[in-house]
Design an enzyme around this catalytic site. Structure first.
Site, PDB file in Angstrom:
ATOM      1  N   HIS A 190       0.958  -4.325   3.221  1.00 18.43           N
ATOM      2  CA  HIS A 190       2.314  -4.154   3.769  1.00 18.43           C
ATOM      3  C   HIS A 190       3.286  -3.716   2.666  1.00 18.43           C
ATOM      4  CE1 HIS A 190       5.716  -5.706   6.511  1.00 18.43           C
ATOM      5  NE2 HIS A 190       6.317  -5.551   5.344  1.00 18.43           N
ATOM      6  N   GLU A 191       3.192  -4.367   1.503  1.00 16.38           N
ATOM      7  CA  GLU A 191       4.121  -4.036   0.410  1.00 16.38           C
ATOM      8  C   GLU A 191       3.843  -2.653  -0.172  1.00 16.38           C
ATOM      9  OE1 GLU A 191       6.576  -5.852   0.430  1.00 16.38           O
ATOM     10  OE2 GLU A 191       5.630  -7.498   1.493  1.00 16.38           O
ATOM     11  N   GLN A 198      13.254  -2.251  -0.596  1.00 15.20           N
ATOM     12  CA  GLN A 198      13.959  -3.237   0.227  1.00 15.20           C
ATOM     13  C   GLN A 198      15.207  -3.797  -0.448  1.00 15.20           C
ATOM     14  OE1 GLN A 198      10.111  -5.541   1.147  1.00 15.20           O
ATOM     15  NE2 GLN A 198      11.306  -5.771   3.019  1.00 15.20           N
ATOM     16  N   CYS A 234       8.951  -8.493   8.718  1.00 12.15           N
ATOM     17  CA  CYS A 234       9.423  -7.824   7.505  1.00 12.15           C
ATOM     18  C   CYS A 234      10.851  -8.274   7.223  1.00 12.15           C
ATOM     19  CB  CYS A 234       9.387  -6.308   7.719  1.00 12.15           C
ATOM     20  SG  CYS A 234       9.932  -5.359   6.289  1.00 12.15           S
ATOM     21  N   LEU A 235      11.145  -8.569   5.960  1.00  9.30           N
ATOM     22  CA  LEU A 235      12.498  -9.008   5.608  1.00  9.30           C
ATOM     23  C   LEU A 235      13.533  -7.914   5.904  1.00  9.30           C
ATOM     24  CD1 LEU A 235      11.794 -10.875   2.245  1.00  9.30           C
ATOM     25  CD2 LEU A 235      12.292 -11.884   4.484  1.00  9.30           C
ATOM     26  N   GLY A 246       6.548 -11.507   0.480  1.00  7.98           N
ATOM     27  CA  GLY A 246       6.416 -10.249  -0.242  1.00  7.98           C
ATOM     28  C   GLY A 246       7.717  -9.472  -0.179  1.00  7.98           C
ATOM     29  N   HIS A 284       5.442  -0.117   1.865  1.00  7.27           N
ATOM     30  CA  HIS A 284       6.883  -0.002   1.555  1.00  7.27           C
ATOM     31  C   HIS A 284       7.122   0.967   0.391  1.00  7.27           C
ATOM     32  CE1 HIS A 284       9.204  -2.779   4.005  1.00  7.27           C
ATOM     33  NE2 HIS A 284       8.409  -3.796   3.743  1.00  7.27           N
TER      34      HIS A 284
HETATM   35 NI    NI Z   1       8.342  -5.660   4.680  1.00  4.28          NI
END
Ligand code: NI
Length: 185
Positions: free
Chosen positions: A130-131, A51, A88-89, A46, A134
């Protein structure tokens, strides 16, 4: 398509509220396509616009082949709970257990602006929650208790080793070389 830089913990954009998408023209669709490419290169499941340094209210997910573009998403139903490990990225190599709803129903628009409804459970539901967080400036570490949060931040600082950069570049090479875990969202 092109790979986008990923903003990491400490970058103010990750804490900002996004703006509703009102036009899904070619420029917007290119952003979506670049986000998918970046997410796959980084071995994530995701990725949300903040991000990659953008303020559009859009995220992309691909959980076990369930591929979705979620534009202006809204959770209209949540049910049950699940506890599981998240990453998380934007906070590479930091993982922690987070409690989420087991099932969510989300209303959104797709890449073409068409209204969609997604009924998701388990990992897809976790990923979508989660997204969407963000898109409202929230990160998974915000759910941790004081001690676990402090430990995660300490580990993050340690592995950063004084590096103050607010973005990281995803190399195409990473696809072949990097053994990321599946849960990075
Ligand atoms: Ni994330």
């Amino acid at each position: 398509m092109s790979l986008l830089d990923i903003y990491v913990l400490g970058a103010p954009i990750l804490r900002e509220e996004t703006r509703p998408v009102t036009e899904v023209g070619p420029e917007f669709q290119k952003l979506v396509d670049d986000m998918f490419e970046t997410m796959y290169a980084a071995k994530g499941i995701g990725l949300a616009a903040p991000q990659v340094g953008r303020t559009e209210r859009v995220a992309v997910v691909d959980v076990e082949g369930a591929r979705h573009v979620i534009v202006n998403p809204e959770i209209v139903m949540r049910e049950g709970s699940q506890k599981g490990e998240e990453g998380c990225l934007s906070i590479p190599d930091i993982y922690a257990d987070v409690e989420r709803a087991m099932r969510v129903v989300v209303k959104a628009q797709d890449r073409e602006g068409k209204p969609i409804e997604i009924d998701a459970t388990e990992l897809l539901a976790r990923c979508i929650q989660h997204e969407i967080d963000h898109l409202h400036g929230k990160l998974f570490i915000d759910y941790l208790g004081l001690l676990k949060r402090r430990a995660a931040l300490k580990k993050w600082e340690k592995q950063r080793a004084g590096d103050k950069s607010l973005t990281r570049t995803v190399a195409a090479l990473e696809v072949a070389q990097h053994h990321h875990r599946d849960e990075e969202l």
